[in-house]
Structures are given as structure tokens and as C-alpha cells.
Design a protein around this motif. Structure first.
Motif, short mmCIF file in Angstrom:
data_model
loop_
_atom_site.label_atom_id
_atom_site.label_comp_id
_atom_site.label_asym_id
_atom_site.label_seq_id
_atom_site.Cartn_x
_atom_site.Cartn_y
_atom_site.Cartn_z
N VAL A 6 0.88 -1.16 0.00
CA VAL A 6 0.00 0.00 0.00
C VAL A 6 0.92 1.22 0.00
N ARG A 7 0.67 2.15 -0.86
CA ARG A 7 1.56 3.31 -1.01
C ARG A 7 1.22 4.37 0.02
N ARG A 8 1.56 4.11 1.27
CA ARG A 8 1.15 4.95 2.39
C ARG A 8 1.82 6.33 2.37
N THR A 9 3.05 6.42 1.89
CA THR A 9 3.76 7.71 1.90
C THR A 9 3.01 8.75 1.08
N ILE A 10 2.42 8.33 -0.03
CA ILE A 10 1.67 9.29 -0.85
C ILE A 10 0.16 9.11 -0.66
N GLU A 11 -0.21 8.41 0.42
CA GLU A 11 -1.58 8.25 0.86
C GLU A 11 -2.51 7.65 -0.20
N VAL A 12 -2.01 6.65 -0.90
CA VAL A 12 -2.84 5.84 -1.79
C VAL A 12 -3.07 4.54 -1.05
N ASN A 13 -4.28 4.30 -0.61
CA ASN A 13 -4.55 3.17 0.25
C ASN A 13 -5.02 1.93 -0.50
N GLU A 14 -4.51 1.73 -1.69
CA GLU A 14 -4.77 0.52 -2.46
C GLU A 14 -3.48 -0.26 -2.58
N ARG A 15 -3.58 -1.58 -2.51
CA ARG A 15 -2.40 -2.42 -2.69
C ARG A 15 -2.01 -2.37 -4.16
N THR A 16 -0.73 -2.14 -4.41
CA THR A 16 -0.23 -2.08 -5.78
C THR A 16 0.97 -3.01 -5.93
N ILE A 17 1.26 -3.33 -7.17
CA ILE A 17 2.48 -4.07 -7.51
C ILE A 17 3.26 -3.18 -8.47
N GLU A 18 4.49 -2.88 -8.10
CA GLU A 18 5.33 -2.01 -8.92
C GLU A 18 6.68 -2.68 -9.11
N VAL A 19 7.10 -2.79 -10.37
CA VAL A 19 8.39 -3.40 -10.68
C VAL A 19 9.28 -2.33 -11.30
N ASN A 20 10.48 -2.17 -10.74
CA ASN A 20 11.47 -1.24 -11.29
C ASN A 20 12.52 -2.05 -12.04
N ILE A 21 12.71 -1.71 -13.31
CA ILE A 21 13.71 -2.39 -14.14
C ILE A 21 14.86 -1.42 -14.35
N PHE A 22 16.04 -1.78 -13.87
CA PHE A 22 17.19 -0.88 -13.93
C PHE A 22 17.83 -0.89 -15.31
N ASP A 23 18.32 0.27 -15.73
CA ASP A 23 19.06 0.41 -16.99
C ASP A 23 18.28 -0.19 -18.16
N PHE A 24 17.03 0.20 -18.28
CA PHE A 24 16.15 -0.32 -19.32
C PHE A 24 15.38 0.85 -19.91
N ASP A 25 15.36 0.97 -21.23
CA ASP A 25 14.71 2.11 -21.86
C ASP A 25 13.92 1.66 -23.08
N GLU A 26 12.85 0.92 -22.85
CA GLU A 26 11.96 0.50 -23.94
C GLU A 26 10.52 0.68 -23.48
N ASP A 27 9.63 0.85 -24.42
CA ASP A 27 8.21 0.98 -24.09
C ASP A 27 7.61 -0.42 -24.00
N ILE A 28 7.29 -0.85 -22.79
CA ILE A 28 6.74 -2.19 -22.59
C ILE A 28 5.35 -2.14 -21.95
N TYR A 29 4.74 -0.97 -21.92
CA TYR A 29 3.39 -0.86 -21.36
C TYR A 29 2.44 -1.73 -22.17
N GLY A 30 1.60 -2.49 -21.46
CA GLY A 30 0.64 -3.37 -22.10
C GLY A 30 1.22 -4.72 -22.49
N LYS A 31 2.51 -4.93 -22.28
CA LYS A 31 3.15 -6.20 -22.60
C LYS A 31 3.13 -7.10 -21.38
N ARG A 32 3.23 -8.41 -21.61
CA ARG A 32 3.34 -9.37 -20.51
C ARG A 32 4.80 -9.50 -20.09
#
Length: 71
Positions: A6-32
Motif C-alpha cells: 500500500v503506497r502509504r507515503t503518498i496516501e494511496v490506500n490501495e495495494r499495488t504491484i510495482e516493478v522497477n527495471i534498472f538500466d532499461f529504456d523501452e516501451d513495454i506498457y501493455g506487454k506481458r
């Protein structure tokens, strides 16, 4: 790194899944993606402000890269 929290620091009270990919610069939105969990870094923390969050994310990145590069 991946965060399932839950992103409590910015007061978003929904559980989220966030993945950070280091040194990667491609558009992968909507991809599996397949994500593998290799190491648990830390508990969920509520930070006092975004600067504290950014500092922790920098440490998380450092810890993650050190783990990956040990292999």
C-alpha cells in the motif's frame, strides 16, 4: 526491484504491484512480463516525505544490484 504494498507515503490506500527495471529504456506498457522473486529486501515502510522514500529506493536499488552481481 518489486514492491507489493500500500503506497502509504503518498496516501494511496490501495495495494499495488510495482516493478522497477534498472538500466532499461523501452516501451513495454501493455506487454506481458515474467518477474522472478530472488530476494526479500525489507518490510513495507511509511516514510515522512518523498525525499525519504527516494533515499530508500536508492538503497534498495544498490542492495538489489549487489545481490544480482554476486551471482
Amino acid at each position: 526491484t518489486m514492491s507489493i504494498a500500500v503506497r502509504r507515503t503518498i496516501e494511496v490506500n490501495e495495494r499495488t504491484i510495482e516493478v522497477n527495471i534498472f538500466d532499461f529504456d523501452e516501451d513495454i506498457y501493455g506487454k506481458r512480463l515474467r518477474v522472478y522473486v530472488n530476494k526479500y529486501l525489507r518490510e513495507e515502510i511509511k516514510f515522512n516525505d518523498l525525499e525519504e522514500l527516494k533515499a530508500q529506493l536508492a538503497m534498495d536499488k544498490k542492495d538489489s544490484l549487489e545481490f544480482i552481481n554476486r551471482k
